[in-house]
Design a protein around this motif. Structure first.
Motif, PDB file in Angstrom:
ATOM      1  N   SER A 480       0.823  -1.215   0.000  1.00  0.00           N
ATOM      2  CA  SER A 480       0.000   0.000   0.000  1.00  0.00           C
ATOM      3  C   SER A 480       0.853   1.260   0.000  1.00  0.00           C
ATOM      4  O   SER A 480       0.502   2.245  -0.634  1.00  0.00           O
ATOM      5  CB  SER A 480      -0.958   0.010   1.192  1.00  0.00           C
ATOM      6  N   ASN A 568      -9.447   3.191   3.275  1.00  0.00           N
ATOM      7  CA  ASN A 568      -9.888   3.023   1.896  1.00  0.00           C
ATOM      8  C   ASN A 568     -11.257   3.687   1.760  1.00  0.00           C
ATOM      9  O   ASN A 568     -12.204   3.312   2.448  1.00  0.00           O
ATOM     10  CB  ASN A 568      -9.983   1.545   1.535  1.00  0.00           C
ATOM     11  N   ASN A 573      -6.805   3.898  -1.594  1.00  0.00           N
ATOM     12  CA  ASN A 573      -6.094   3.639  -0.341  1.00  0.00           C
ATOM     13  C   ASN A 573      -5.235   4.827   0.076  1.00  0.00           C
ATOM     14  O   ASN A 573      -4.599   5.483  -0.762  1.00  0.00           O
ATOM     15  CB  ASN A 573      -5.148   2.435  -0.484  1.00  0.00           C
TER      16      ASN A 573
END
Length: 583
Positions: A480, A568, A573
């Motif tokens: 991420s 999110n 994200n």
């Protein structure tokens, strides 16, 4: 190395001398002739020999002073994957002992990756695996069985090394009543097993008998003359394992141990990463006491495998021992290996590698202190004045590696520091996810590795390295932070759709555009190990009161440390790292 080359700093000169001579030992191993004495300077000479039925190598490192006087001998072998050509590992320990007046018999074991000398294409480790292959067929083919088999191979190898030293003691000027065993990692396991397992009756042991038949080494195994054992990051199978009570009442050899509290490989207490449950010096302490075996234990509260606290290890520059040149300072790797270094050569080398040499010095000075303590312990044994049994908690004055520095100031737990260090070293995604790659420039300048006494400190949980710390939703979570970087670089217009922040009171604060008002929001909190600690689903982000959530209400039972909040909204994200402090 003259102190004048190092600004009259004697310790730096000593450390650089260790580096120089360790590299010369590697050069002799690679290019030197067998059975030839090479005086690498006016203090030390090195001879490469073959020993035992399998023509294994031994580097005999001898002090030159008082050549007619017999000297005590340290029998030492390297760790797994060890190679005499790798100057920065056991070579350093061997040279240090030689400079303290010991003859060092530095020999291969079954974990060595030196090319084998028996006309095969194998290295030493694979040579022995092939030779005892029939010992490791089902049902004796588990990792546990393979480890036991390698221990017995090393038992025979160590006995052959001792026999070589004893049979050549006259020419080598070795005092056979003053033998010491030493090693790090697998070398430490080898030393401990030879020291404490030589007198055991293995006649009914399946592993012993199979290895004995395959190797066919002559004579009985004996540890005669051994006075003490040094273990750096080593251990032995637990008494509950198939080898039973390796240490028993018939043993009387003292031992000195150095371990790292953050060592997941040779755990100071108990670990099963290698197959069998291996006990380190903390677990074996009660066994030593029960059998009246003298022992000293030094636990480095910030140490990793095998003992020393790590240096900076910036993943963009690499580890110091991979970054420093592997050849000699002068570049000369051919005989006679005794060229005198000039100030210009040394100064150019230092200026070219100044940063990595500071990291090397940080590590080497820890090794120096451990071996100095060991040498004093050896002398006390010879003088029959063995110190009382102690468990010493120690730590470097300063922490140079960023994850361990953060641990020292309460931002990481020990587990987080260890995972941060090893995950970055092996380029695992969790390194980026956790932020462990964000190196702290304060730590970079912490170069004082003088050991000081420490309070009792944490160690890794038992069997730590065998526990699976898998990342939740690995395909998205583990990357991420990388994904966020890509978004910022390539799709910058999306970054303005929403922002998150966490204030000092641990309030998660949202800022988002109108187009996201009705979107679903998912919130996850992870620790640095990648374990999800908290999860919340919000049907519509507009339902969040005052656009903030007080995270602290949900994290009261979570230990102090770095946490990662992933949000999110509408499929986009965002991640933010924050410091959580328990009330």
């Amino acid at each position: 190395m003259p102190p004048s080359y190092m600004g009259n700093n004697n310790q730096n000169a000593y450390n650089m001398s260790i580096l120089d001579m360790s590299q010369r030992v590697s050069a002799i191993y690679t290019n030197g002739a067998f059975d030839t004495d090479y005086n690498i300077n006016s203090y030390i000479k090195v001879r490469k020999v073959k020993f035992g039925p399998d023509n294994l190598r031994m580097m005999i490192i001898q002090p030159i002073y008082s050549p007619t006087v017999k000297k005590r001998c340290v029998l030492m072998s390297p760790g797994n994957d060890g190679a005499f050509g790798s100057w920065y590992t056991t070579n350093r320990y061997a040279i240090d002992f030689a400079l303290r007046g010991y003859i060092v018999a530095y020999y291969e074991n079954s974990g060595s990756v030196n090319p084998n000398l028996n006309g095969t294409s194998y290295n030493t480790r694979d040579y022995f695996i092939n030779k005892v292959n029939s010992c490791m067929v089902a049902p004796y083919n588990t990792n546990k069985d393979k480890f036991f088999t390698s221990m017995f191979i090393n038992l025979f190898i160590s006995d052959a090394a001792r026999k070589y030293v004893v049979s050549n003691s006259t020419s080598l000027k070795i005092d056979t009543t003053g033998l010491f065993l030493a090693g790090g990692s697998l070398g430490a396991n080898t030393a401990l097993f030879f020291g404490y397992g030589s007198n055991n009756n293995w006649s009914t042991n399946t592993y012993f008998n199979c290895v004995k038949n395959m190797l066919n080494y002559p004579g009985n195994i004996s540890n005669n003359g051994v006075r003490c054992i040094l273990s750096i990051g080593g251990g032995l199978p637990a008494p509950t394992e198939a080898l039973g009570n390796i240490i028993n009442s018939s043993d009387n050899i003292p031992s000195i141990h150095f371990s790292g509290a953050g060592d997941p490989v040779a755990h100071p207490n108990k670990s099963n990463i290698l197959g069998p449950e291996i006990w380190g010096p903390l677990a074996y302490k009660s066994v030593y006491e029960t059998n009246n075996i003298k022992h000293n234990v030094y636990l480095n509260c910030y140490g990793i495998h095998a003992f020393e606290a790590p240096s900076y290890d910036d993943i963009f520059t690499g580890l110091w021992y991979n970054s420093l040149p592997s050849n000699t300072i002068s570049g000369n790797t051919n005989p006679p290996y005794n060229n005198t270094l000039t100030y210009t050569q040394v100064n150019n080398y230092v200026l070219s590698h100044l940063q990595n040499l500071s990291y090397y010095q940080y590590t080497e000075f820890q090794s120096y202190q451990a071996l100095s303590t060991t040498a004093n312990y050896f002398v006390a044994i010879i003088n029959n004045s063995i110190p009382i049994d102690v468990l010493n908690y120690i730590r470097p004055t300063q922490l140079n590696n960023s994850p361990f520095y953060k641990y020292s100031i309460g931002q990481y737990t020990l587990e987080q520091a260890v995972l941060g260090y090893y995950s970055c070293e092996s380029n695992q995604p969790i390194c980026i996810f956790s932020g462990a790659h964000e190196y702290d420039n304060t730590a970079k300048n912490n170069i004082n590795s003088t050991f000081i006494a420490s309070d009792v400190c944490d160690i890794l949980p038992d069997n730590y390295a065998s526990v699976s710390y898998s990342l939740i939703n690995e395909n998205t979570t583990a990357t991420s932070r990388i994904a966020d970087i890509n978004i910022e670089k390539n799709v910058s217009e999306l970054t303005n759709i929403f922002e998150i922040n966490i204030d000092k009171d641990e309030n998660l604060i949202f800022t988002f555009t109108n187009e996201l008002h009705s979107k679903e929001c998912n919130i996850n909190i992870f620790n640095i190990l990648g374990e999800r600690l908290y999860s919340k689903n919000i049907i519509s982000i507009e339902n969040v009161v005052e656009n903030q959530i007080h995270l602290k209400d949900y994290l009261n039972n979570i230990p102090t440390g770095i946490l990662i909040c992933q949000v999110n909204i509408g499929g986009i994200n965002k991640s933010i790292k924050f410091f959580h402090k328990t009330n």
